[in-house]
Design a protein around this motif. Sequence first.
Motif, mmCIF file in Angstrom:
data_model
loop_
_atom_site.group_PDB
_atom_site.id
_atom_site.type_symbol
_atom_site.label_atom_id
_atom_site.label_comp_id
_atom_site.label_asym_id
_atom_site.label_seq_id
_atom_site.Cartn_x
_atom_site.Cartn_y
_atom_site.Cartn_z
ATOM 1 N N ILE A 37 -64.919 -18.857 -18.641
ATOM 2 C CA ILE A 37 -64.203 -19.650 -17.646
ATOM 3 C C ILE A 37 -63.574 -20.823 -18.380
ATOM 4 C CG2 ILE A 37 -64.383 -21.113 -15.586
ATOM 5 C CD1 ILE A 37 -66.772 -19.414 -14.719
ATOM 6 N N THR A 38 -62.290 -21.068 -18.150
ATOM 7 C CA THR A 38 -61.592 -22.183 -18.789
ATOM 8 C C THR A 38 -61.234 -23.218 -17.741
ATOM 9 O OG1 THR A 38 -60.656 -20.735 -20.487
ATOM 10 C CG2 THR A 38 -59.591 -22.871 -20.173
ATOM 11 N N LEU A 39 -61.581 -24.473 -18.034
ATOM 12 C CA LEU A 39 -61.160 -25.603 -17.209
ATOM 13 C C LEU A 39 -60.017 -26.287 -17.943
ATOM 14 C CD1 LEU A 39 -64.656 -27.060 -16.214
ATOM 15 C CD2 LEU A 39 -63.198 -25.555 -14.864
ATOM 16 N N ARG A 40 -58.823 -26.228 -17.378
ATOM 17 C CA ARG A 40 -57.633 -26.759 -18.038
ATOM 18 C C ARG A 40 -56.989 -27.823 -17.155
ATOM 19 N NH1 ARG A 40 -53.717 -22.203 -19.368
ATOM 20 N NH2 ARG A 40 -55.217 -21.927 -21.064
ATOM 21 N N THR A 41 -56.717 -28.993 -17.712
ATOM 22 C CA THR A 41 -56.041 -30.048 -16.956
ATOM 23 C C THR A 41 -54.702 -30.361 -17.599
ATOM 24 O OG1 THR A 41 -57.130 -31.819 -18.221
ATOM 25 C CG2 THR A 41 -58.213 -31.085 -16.199
ATOM 26 N N ARG A 42 -53.715 -30.566 -16.760
ATOM 27 C CA ARG A 42 -52.376 -30.925 -17.207
ATOM 28 C C ARG A 42 -51.754 -31.875 -16.182
ATOM 29 N NH1 ARG A 42 -54.192 -28.870 -21.052
ATOM 30 N NH2 ARG A 42 -53.295 -27.261 -22.408
ATOM 31 N N VAL A 43 -50.672 -32.541 -16.596
ATOM 32 C CA VAL A 43 -49.869 -33.337 -15.685
ATOM 33 C C VAL A 43 -48.600 -32.549 -15.378
ATOM 34 C CG1 VAL A 43 -48.495 -35.425 -15.387
ATOM 35 C CG2 VAL A 43 -50.749 -35.569 -16.451
ATOM 36 N N ALA A 44 -48.338 -32.318 -14.099
ATOM 37 C CA ALA A 44 -47.084 -31.688 -13.673
ATOM 38 C C ALA A 44 -46.114 -32.798 -13.288
ATOM 39 C CB ALA A 44 -47.332 -30.749 -12.491
ATOM 40 N N ARG A 45 -44.878 -32.676 -13.735
ATOM 41 C CA ARG A 45 -43.876 -33.714 -13.477
ATOM 42 C C ARG A 45 -42.778 -33.182 -12.559
ATOM 43 N NH1 ARG A 45 -45.991 -34.867 -18.412
ATOM 44 N NH2 ARG A 45 -46.364 -37.087 -18.836
ATOM 45 N N GLN A 46 -42.336 -34.058 -11.677
ATOM 46 C CA GLN A 46 -41.250 -33.722 -10.747
ATOM 47 C C GLN A 46 -41.528 -32.370 -10.074
ATOM 48 O OE1 GLN A 46 -39.064 -35.883 -9.949
ATOM 49 N NE2 GLN A 46 -39.336 -37.354 -11.600
ATOM 50 N N ILE A 47 -42.657 -32.308 -9.395
ATOM 51 C CA ILE A 47 -43.092 -31.051 -8.783
ATOM 52 C C ILE A 47 -43.059 -31.175 -7.262
ATOM 53 C CG2 ILE A 47 -45.538 -31.706 -8.880
ATOM 54 C CD1 ILE A 47 -46.148 -28.712 -9.378
ATOM 55 N N THR A 48 -42.687 -30.097 -6.613
ATOM 56 C CA THR A 48 -42.616 -30.074 -5.159
ATOM 57 C C THR A 48 -43.694 -29.148 -4.619
ATOM 58 O OG1 THR A 48 -40.226 -30.465 -5.193
ATOM 59 C CG2 THR A 48 -41.162 -29.581 -3.160
ATOM 60 N N PHE A 49 -44.530 -29.669 -3.724
ATOM 61 C CA PHE A 49 -45.454 -28.836 -2.959
ATOM 62 C C PHE A 49 -45.753 -29.561 -1.656
ATOM 63 C CE2 PHE A 49 -48.078 -31.327 -5.864
ATOM 64 C CZ PHE A 49 -49.068 -31.853 -5.044
ATOM 65 N N GLY A 50 -46.117 -28.767 -0.647
ATOM 66 C CA GLY A 50 -46.310 -29.361 0.667
ATOM 67 C C GLY A 50 -45.047 -29.985 1.216
ATOM 68 N N ARG A 51 -43.875 -29.420 0.814
ATOM 69 C CA ARG A 51 -42.560 -29.921 1.246
ATOM 70 C C ARG A 51 -42.322 -31.368 0.837
ATOM 71 N NH1 ARG A 51 -39.752 -26.286 3.898
ATOM 72 N NH2 ARG A 51 -40.799 -24.621 5.046
ATOM 73 N N GLN A 52 -43.038 -31.835 -0.176
ATOM 74 C CA GLN A 52 -42.787 -33.162 -0.713
ATOM 75 C C GLN A 52 -42.638 -33.060 -2.225
ATOM 76 O OE1 GLN A 52 -46.002 -35.612 1.674
ATOM 77 N NE2 GLN A 52 -44.511 -37.011 0.779
ATOM 78 N N ARG A 53 -41.827 -33.959 -2.774
ATOM 79 C CA ARG A 53 -41.627 -33.988 -4.217
ATOM 80 C C ARG A 53 -42.434 -35.142 -4.797
ATOM 81 N NH1 ARG A 53 -38.595 -31.393 -7.685
ATOM 82 N NH2 ARG A 53 -37.872 -32.336 -9.620
ATOM 83 N N TYR A 54 -43.175 -34.853 -5.862
ATOM 84 C CA TYR A 54 -44.007 -35.859 -6.495
ATOM 85 C C TYR A 54 -43.560 -36.058 -7.937
ATOM 86 C CZ TYR A 54 -47.012 -35.000 -2.468
ATOM 87 O OH TYR A 54 -47.494 -34.866 -1.195
ATOM 88 N N ARG A 55 -43.527 -37.316 -8.340
ATOM 89 C CA ARG A 55 -43.146 -37.624 -9.717
ATOM 90 C C ARG A 55 -44.198 -37.094 -10.684
ATOM 91 N NH1 ARG A 55 -43.941 -41.758 -13.331
ATOM 92 N NH2 ARG A 55 -45.402 -42.729 -11.890
ATOM 93 N N LEU A 56 -45.482 -37.271 -10.324
ATOM 94 C CA LEU A 56 -46.587 -36.786 -11.150
ATOM 95 C C LEU A 56 -47.641 -36.139 -10.264
ATOM 96 C CD1 LEU A 56 -47.222 -39.853 -13.512
ATOM 97 C CD2 LEU A 56 -46.032 -37.743 -14.108
ATOM 98 N N ALA A 57 -48.273 -35.107 -10.770
ATOM 99 C CA ALA A 57 -49.381 -34.477 -10.042
ATOM 100 C C ALA A 57 -50.391 -33.935 -11.046
ATOM 101 C CB ALA A 57 -48.883 -33.350 -9.144
ATOM 102 N N LEU A 58 -51.657 -33.992 -10.658
ATOM 103 C CA LEU A 58 -52.709 -33.358 -11.445
ATOM 104 C C LEU A 58 -52.626 -31.852 -11.253
ATOM 105 C CD1 LEU A 58 -55.498 -33.118 -12.915
ATOM 106 C CD2 LEU A 58 -56.532 -33.441 -10.651
ATOM 107 N N GLU A 59 -52.749 -31.116 -12.341
ATOM 108 C CA GLU A 59 -52.765 -29.655 -12.314
ATOM 109 C C GLU A 59 -54.055 -29.215 -12.991
ATOM 110 O OE1 GLU A 59 -48.885 -27.240 -12.749
ATOM 111 O OE2 GLU A 59 -49.872 -27.095 -14.688
ATOM 112 N N LEU A 60 -55.028 -28.792 -12.194
ATOM 113 C CA LEU A 60 -56.322 -28.347 -12.721
ATOM 114 C C LEU A 60 -56.439 -26.843 -12.532
ATOM 115 C CD1 LEU A 60 -59.251 -28.570 -13.715
ATOM 116 C CD2 LEU A 60 -59.896 -29.327 -11.416
#
Length: 351
Positions: free
Chosen positions: A263-286
């Motif tokens: 099992i791999t636990l990987r964390t990244r920062v997603a930039r300028q990502i849209t989810f939930g019909r909203q756009r976010y400058r930064l988001a955690l991606e686990l």
Amino acid sequence: MPSERYQALDLVSTLIAVLHPDGNTAFVNAALENALGLSRRMLEGADFPHWFTDPGMLQHALAGARGQDFAALRFEAVLRRPQQEPLPVHASVAVVEPGGDVLVELWPLEAQARQDREERLREQAQAHKELIRNLAHEIKNPLGGIRGAAQLLEMELDRPELAEYTQVIIHEADRLQSLVDRLLAPHRHPHLVGDVNIHEVCERVRALVLAEHPQGLRVLRDYDTSIPEFRGDRAQLIQAVLNIVQNAAQALAGRIATGDAEITLRTRVARQITFGRQRYRLALELHVIDNGPGVPDAIKERIFYPLVTGRDGGSGLGLTLAQTFVQQHHGLIECESAPGRTDFRILIPLP
């Protein structure tokens, strides 16, 4: 300068280009830069129809704009991207002002499908939450009466061997009570917000899972240590990640027995990502990635529904609760699964 005039379009998640009537690019917004993988400097002044697999469709639309044949025109097209797969889009061409610039809006078809899927999941989750809460309350009161009656009956029995039957009633009532308590758990406890370090959450989950499976399972770390702390409920996030990782470990039972489960636990920062019909400058991606058999096709579209499980003896609540806890952080969980690789991705907005 045209770029200054249209600078507010950088705040929009839609892919937007502003073209001169001849098709040369006057401005592209940040979303279109990201989609093409090219800088604004490279795009501005260039022939924009060139970036379509069929430039004639956009050229025809521009000719119609010059002749004022329409106010807006829509069509489907495919956007060429250097060193990337072509991007199918829904395009809209509108005249900004007669004889002047033309606004081209592009909606990636895959993004539209994803947004529709997210919206459907949110609506389903809300409906399930209300149903579960109401149903659990309706079940809880009779359960107490059934258990109490069984205890009173046991006290009146003159043959001790009959107590075996009342014990079955009491045991099953307790089991159902435990299930109801788990269904109601996300709605009972207040949302305790504090500073959360996602890697502390991952390390806690990792320690718990390895204590449960000390042999045959490796839990690998692939962390981006630059991810900032964010405000959230640490206990809820630990429970959400733990539920996903425990699900993965249970799916890996065969590989754990042979000693090659991962099992791999990987964390990244997603930039300028849209989810939930909203756009976010930064988001955690686990990501929680396992090398198990994959999610069965029969339940792949329903894995976040309550009481849906692919495992004998499973309650079907682990992923439902995980999704609920993550949604309370304005995030969502997605899943991509195939034999040999299942990837659960948690997205949570960052400040």
